[in-house]
Design a protein around this motif. Structure first.
Motif, PDB file in Angstrom:
ATOM      1  N   SER A   1      -4.280  -9.262   8.509  1.00 39.62           N
ATOM      2  CA  SER A   1      -3.979  -8.102   9.143  1.00 39.62           C
ATOM      3  C   SER A   1      -2.387  -8.084   9.212  1.00 39.62           C
ATOM      4  O   SER A   1      -1.517  -6.890   9.005  1.00 39.62           O
ATOM      5  CB  SER A   1      -4.379  -7.958  10.691  1.00 39.62           C
ATOM      6  OG  SER A   1      -3.764  -7.513  11.699  1.00 39.62           O
ATOM      7  N   ALA A   2      -1.781  -9.169   9.233  1.00 42.08           N
ATOM      8  CA  ALA A   2      -0.149  -9.208   9.251  1.00 42.08           C
ATOM      9  C   ALA A   2       0.325  -8.784   7.763  1.00 42.08           C
ATOM     10  O   ALA A   2       1.135  -7.924   7.582  1.00 42.08           O
ATOM     11  CB  ALA A   2       0.362 -10.603   9.484  1.00 42.08           C
ATOM     12  N   MET A   3      -0.503  -9.089   6.813  1.00 44.78           N
ATOM     13  CA  MET A   3       0.195  -8.675   5.598  1.00 44.78           C
ATOM     14  C   MET A   3      -0.140  -7.375   5.231  1.00 44.78           C
ATOM     15  O   MET A   3       0.502  -6.562   4.696  1.00 44.78           O
ATOM     16  CB  MET A   3      -0.664  -9.423   4.605  1.00 44.78           C
ATOM     17  CG  MET A   3      -0.167  -9.533   3.057  1.00 44.78           C
ATOM     18  SD  MET A   3       1.702  -9.556   2.948  1.00 44.78           S
ATOM     19  CE  MET A   3       2.075 -11.172   2.716  1.00 44.78           C
ATOM     20  N   LYS A   4      -1.141  -6.661   5.757  1.00 44.19           N
ATOM     21  CA  LYS A   4      -1.598  -5.311   5.588  1.00 44.19           C
ATOM     22  C   LYS A   4      -0.592  -4.517   6.271  1.00 44.19           C
ATOM     23  O   LYS A   4      -0.277  -3.343   5.959  1.00 44.19           O
ATOM     24  CB  LYS A   4      -2.932  -5.182   6.197  1.00 44.19           C
ATOM     25  CG  LYS A   4      -4.131  -5.331   5.168  1.00 44.19           C
ATOM     26  CD  LYS A   4      -5.374  -4.927   5.662  1.00 44.19           C
ATOM     27  CE  LYS A   4      -6.543  -5.445   4.608  1.00 44.19           C
ATOM     28  NZ  LYS A   4      -7.728  -5.752   5.238  1.00 44.19           N
ATOM     29  N   SER A   5       0.000  -4.994   7.436  1.00 41.87           N
ATOM     30  CA  SER A   5       0.779  -4.097   8.338  1.00 41.87           C
ATOM     31  C   SER A   5       2.045  -4.098   7.680  1.00 41.87           C
ATOM     32  O   SER A   5       2.739  -3.024   7.524  1.00 41.87           O
ATOM     33  CB  SER A   5       0.847  -4.799   9.604  1.00 41.87           C
ATOM     34  OG  SER A   5       2.393  -5.159   9.825  1.00 41.87           O
ATOM     35  N   LEU A   6       2.525  -5.238   6.834  1.00 42.75           N
ATOM     36  CA  LEU A   6       3.698  -5.356   6.016  1.00 42.75           C
ATOM     37  C   LEU A   6       3.503  -4.234   4.800  1.00 42.75           C
ATOM     38  O   LEU A   6       4.438  -3.486   4.492  1.00 42.75           O
ATOM     39  CB  LEU A   6       4.193  -6.798   5.658  1.00 42.75           C
ATOM     40  CG  LEU A   6       5.242  -6.918   4.689  1.00 42.75           C
ATOM     41  CD1 LEU A   6       6.704  -6.458   5.791  1.00 42.75           C
ATOM     42  CD2 LEU A   6       5.413  -7.972   4.267  1.00 42.75           C
ATOM     43  N   LYS A   7       2.555  -4.300   4.160  1.00 41.50           N
ATOM     44  CA  LYS A   7       2.143  -3.568   3.096  1.00 41.50           C
ATOM     45  C   LYS A   7       2.228  -2.043   3.609  1.00 41.50           C
ATOM     46  O   LYS A   7       2.761  -1.130   2.823  1.00 41.50           O
ATOM     47  CB  LYS A   7       0.683  -3.954   2.415  1.00 41.50           C
ATOM     48  CG  LYS A   7       0.315  -2.947   1.401  1.00 41.50           C
ATOM     49  CD  LYS A   7      -0.779  -3.539   0.665  1.00 41.50           C
ATOM     50  CE  LYS A   7      -1.387  -2.596  -0.644  1.00 41.50           C
ATOM     51  NZ  LYS A   7      -0.947  -1.455  -0.825  1.00 41.50           N
ATOM     52  N   GLY A   8       1.653  -1.769   4.718  1.00 44.79           N
ATOM     53  CA  GLY A   8       1.681  -0.362   5.050  1.00 44.79           C
ATOM     54  C   GLY A   8       3.004   0.218   5.320  1.00 44.79           C
ATOM     55  O   GLY A   8       3.316   1.355   4.909  1.00 44.79           O
ATOM     56  N   ARG A   9       4.080  -0.693   5.650  1.00 45.25           N
ATOM     57  CA  ARG A   9       5.189  -0.144   5.923  1.00 45.25           C
ATOM     58  C   ARG A   9       5.933   0.122   4.624  1.00 45.25           C
ATOM     59  O   ARG A   9       6.965   0.999   4.384  1.00 45.25           O
ATOM     60  CB  ARG A   9       5.887  -0.864   7.002  1.00 45.25           C
ATOM     61  CG  ARG A   9       5.617  -0.632   8.575  1.00 45.25           C
ATOM     62  CD  ARG A   9       6.164  -1.500   9.695  1.00 45.25           C
ATOM     63  NE  ARG A   9       5.442  -2.840   9.100  1.00 45.25           N
ATOM     64  CZ  ARG A   9       5.914  -4.025   9.822  1.00 45.25           C
ATOM     65  NH1 ARG A   9       7.391  -3.848  10.220  1.00 45.25           N
ATOM     66  NH2 ARG A   9       5.354  -4.972   9.656  1.00 45.25           N
ATOM     67  N   ALA A  10       5.638  -0.762   3.705  1.00 44.68           N
ATOM     68  CA  ALA A  10       6.352  -0.914   2.414  1.00 44.68           C
ATOM     69  C   ALA A  10       5.969   0.520   1.734  1.00 44.68           C
ATOM     70  O   ALA A  10       6.620   1.266   1.102  1.00 44.68           O
ATOM     71  CB  ALA A  10       6.088  -2.164   1.589  1.00 44.68           C
ATOM     72  N   ASP A  11       4.773   0.740   1.962  1.00 44.93           N
ATOM     73  CA  ASP A  11       3.826   2.094   1.216  1.00 44.93           C
ATOM     74  C   ASP A  11       4.625   3.269   1.932  1.00 44.93           C
ATOM     75  O   ASP A  11       4.993   4.267   1.404  1.00 44.93           O
ATOM     76  CB  ASP A  11       2.372   1.985   1.402  1.00 44.93           C
ATOM     77  CG  ASP A  11       1.893   1.153   0.575  1.00 44.93           C
ATOM     78  OD1 ASP A  11       2.498   0.603  -0.545  1.00 44.93           O
ATOM     79  OD2 ASP A  11       0.684   0.598   0.629  1.00 44.93           O
TER      80      ASP A  11
ATOM     81  N   ILE B   1       8.113   8.069   1.611  1.00 43.15           N
ATOM     82  CA  ILE B   1       9.339   8.704   2.379  1.00 43.15           C
ATOM     83  C   ILE B   1      10.490   9.101   1.033  1.00 43.15           C
ATOM     84  O   ILE B   1      11.275   9.891   1.122  1.00 43.15           O
ATOM     85  CB  ILE B   1       9.879   7.946   3.343  1.00 43.15           C
ATOM     86  CG1 ILE B   1       8.825   8.159   4.729  1.00 43.15           C
ATOM     87  CG2 ILE B   1      11.197   8.826   4.049  1.00 43.15           C
ATOM     88  CD1 ILE B   1       9.311   7.459   6.105  1.00 43.15           C
ATOM     89  N   MET B   2      10.630   7.685   0.507  1.00 47.89           N
ATOM     90  CA  MET B   2      11.814   7.871  -0.463  1.00 47.89           C
ATOM     91  C   MET B   2      11.529   8.694  -1.537  1.00 47.89           C
ATOM     92  O   MET B   2      12.422   9.393  -2.199  1.00 47.89           O
ATOM     93  CB  MET B   2      12.228   6.469  -0.974  1.00 47.89           C
ATOM     94  CG  MET B   2      12.812   5.794   0.027  1.00 47.89           C
ATOM     95  SD  MET B   2      13.873   6.231   0.837  1.00 47.89           S
ATOM     96  CE  MET B   2      15.390   6.271   0.024  1.00 47.89           C
ATOM     97  N   SER B   3      10.254   8.872  -1.865  1.00 51.10           N
ATOM     98  CA  SER B   3       9.716   9.813  -2.999  1.00 51.10           C
ATOM     99  C   SER B   3      10.167  11.254  -2.660  1.00 51.10           C
ATOM    100  O   SER B   3      10.288  12.261  -3.381  1.00 51.10           O
ATOM    101  CB  SER B   3       8.143   9.621  -3.412  1.00 51.10           C
ATOM    102  OG  SER B   3       8.010   8.350  -3.615  1.00 51.10           O
ATOM    103  N   ALA B   4       9.899  11.683  -1.485  1.00 52.32           N
ATOM    104  CA  ALA B   4      10.342  13.126  -0.469  1.00 52.32           C
ATOM    105  C   ALA B   4      11.836  13.509  -0.857  1.00 52.32           C
ATOM    106  O   ALA B   4      11.958  14.785  -0.962  1.00 52.32           O
ATOM    107  CB  ALA B   4      10.009  13.169   0.583  1.00 52.32           C
TER     108      ALA B   4
END
Lengths: 262, 93
Positions: A243-253, A258-261
């Protein structure tokens, strides 16, 4: 990236993560401590408290009791449909009522959800003498470690670099290092000095001090990390790492989106 | 997460990433520095617990810093995905 799992139990995990940046290892550690949501008692209605502990102290002790958590079942109060007012989707109530003489334990907390119960049954909360009483309702909710330490699912979570021990030709087999090492890392094998368990080494350098010939050198591998994760039982160690790694991945995504926008 | 661009030129960007901490920022900085076309990447959180992190990126010529950040964050995400796959595979064994 390489991963070697040394130990994976319900409440403890040990693994070696290598070929990653120190930043990535540290982010995993930080995410385990502060970004995995956990249930903890956060609000207490006290109807009667004639024990020796003040209401505040009693509430603090209740808050620190680890509760088994199923984060899929609950939402953060701020993200809930009830807008933080409190409903069955974002909180659990636990009741406690005891009269002395007795010691009140965590097992005396009766939860409205059979899945959200104290992990350990024998945590003492307060000792009551004859005639003393405690009657209260506690409300547990999801939170994360950033907010308060009671929402941290891990109690000891950290890493150290993988040691690199090299034994040079100068070694005269005096065996001083074998006695000097508090972790028993060295062994004499067929007239040669060998390293038995590298991961046990605590980088204390006692072996280098003990060596008169200067044959031992100790260095660290800056891209390999020995992780130790101990949980309080609210989740299994496996679920916390995941779950910790998923949370980090979620924020990177999210950032990438946001940057694509722009 | 909310992004506010403070200053942007052709090869530089300074932006605030609201609601984030060292957890994401440091890993992101490391991912940005892996990119050879990025000259500098750094971030600062002026006052702990109060300020929002500000990311500064300077790229080499003809390379949009926004593109660099986008690529770095997807690289970081891929790295997380690698870890998750590896972990679930090893944990089963």
């Amino acid at each position: 990236m390489k991963l070697e799992i040394l130990e994976l139990k319900d409440r403890k995990a040990k693994f070696v993560l290598s070929e990653v940046t120190p930043a990535f290892a540290n982010s995993l550690r930080r995410a385990m401590i502060s970004d995995v949501p956990k249930m903890a008692i956060d609000y207490v209605d006290i109807y009667d408290n004639t024990s020796v502990l003040f209401d505040e102290m009693l509430s603090l002790r209740l808050g620190l009791i680890p509760l088994k958590t199923n984060a899929d079942m609950y939402r953060f109060p701020a993200e809930c449909e009830c807008k933080g007012a409190g409903c069955a989707l974002c909180q659990v109530s636990l009741t406690l009522s005891a009269e002395g003489p007795c010691v009140v334990h965590s097992r005396d907390l009766k939860s409205s959800d059979p899945e959200t119960v104290p992990v350990d049954q024998n945590i003492p909360i307060v000792e009551l003498k004859t005639g003393q009483k405690v009657v209260l309702t506690a409300v547990a909710r999801l939170g994360n470690g950033k907010e308060h330490a009671k929402f941290q699912p891990v109690c000891a979570s950290g890493y150290k670099n993988v040691p690199v021990i090299s034994i040079g030709e100068k070694c005269d087999m005096c065996k001083m290092c074998i006695d000097a090492c508090p972790r028993g890392v060295f062994k004499a094998d067929k007239g040669k000095l060998v390293v038995t368990d590298l991961y046990k080494c605590s980088l204390c350098k006692h072996c280098i001090e003990a060596c008169d010939t200067g044959a031992i050198t100790l260095d660290t591998d800056n891209e390999a990390f020995i992780f130790t994760v101990e949980t309080d039982g609210s989740y299994t160690a496996h679920d916390i790492i995941d779950s910790a790694m998923k949370s980090l991945k979620g924020r990177a995504d999210q950032l990438s989106e946001i940057m694509s926008a722009f | 997460m909310e992004v506010k661009i403070i200053r942007k030129t052709d090869d530089e960007i300074e932006m605030e990433i609201r609601g984030e901490t060292h957890t994401l920022m440091n890993a992101l900085k490391a991912a940005l520095l892996e990119d050879r076309s990025v000259e500098t990447a750094t971030y600062t959180i002026e006052f702990p617990g109060v300020s929002e992190p500000v990311l500064y990126v300077k790229t080499k010529k003809n390379y949009d810093p926004i593109e660099a950040i986008k690529k770095a964050s997807s690289r970081l995400s891929e790295q997380c995905e690698d870890f998750l796959k590896l972990f679930s595979k090893k944990a089963k064994a």
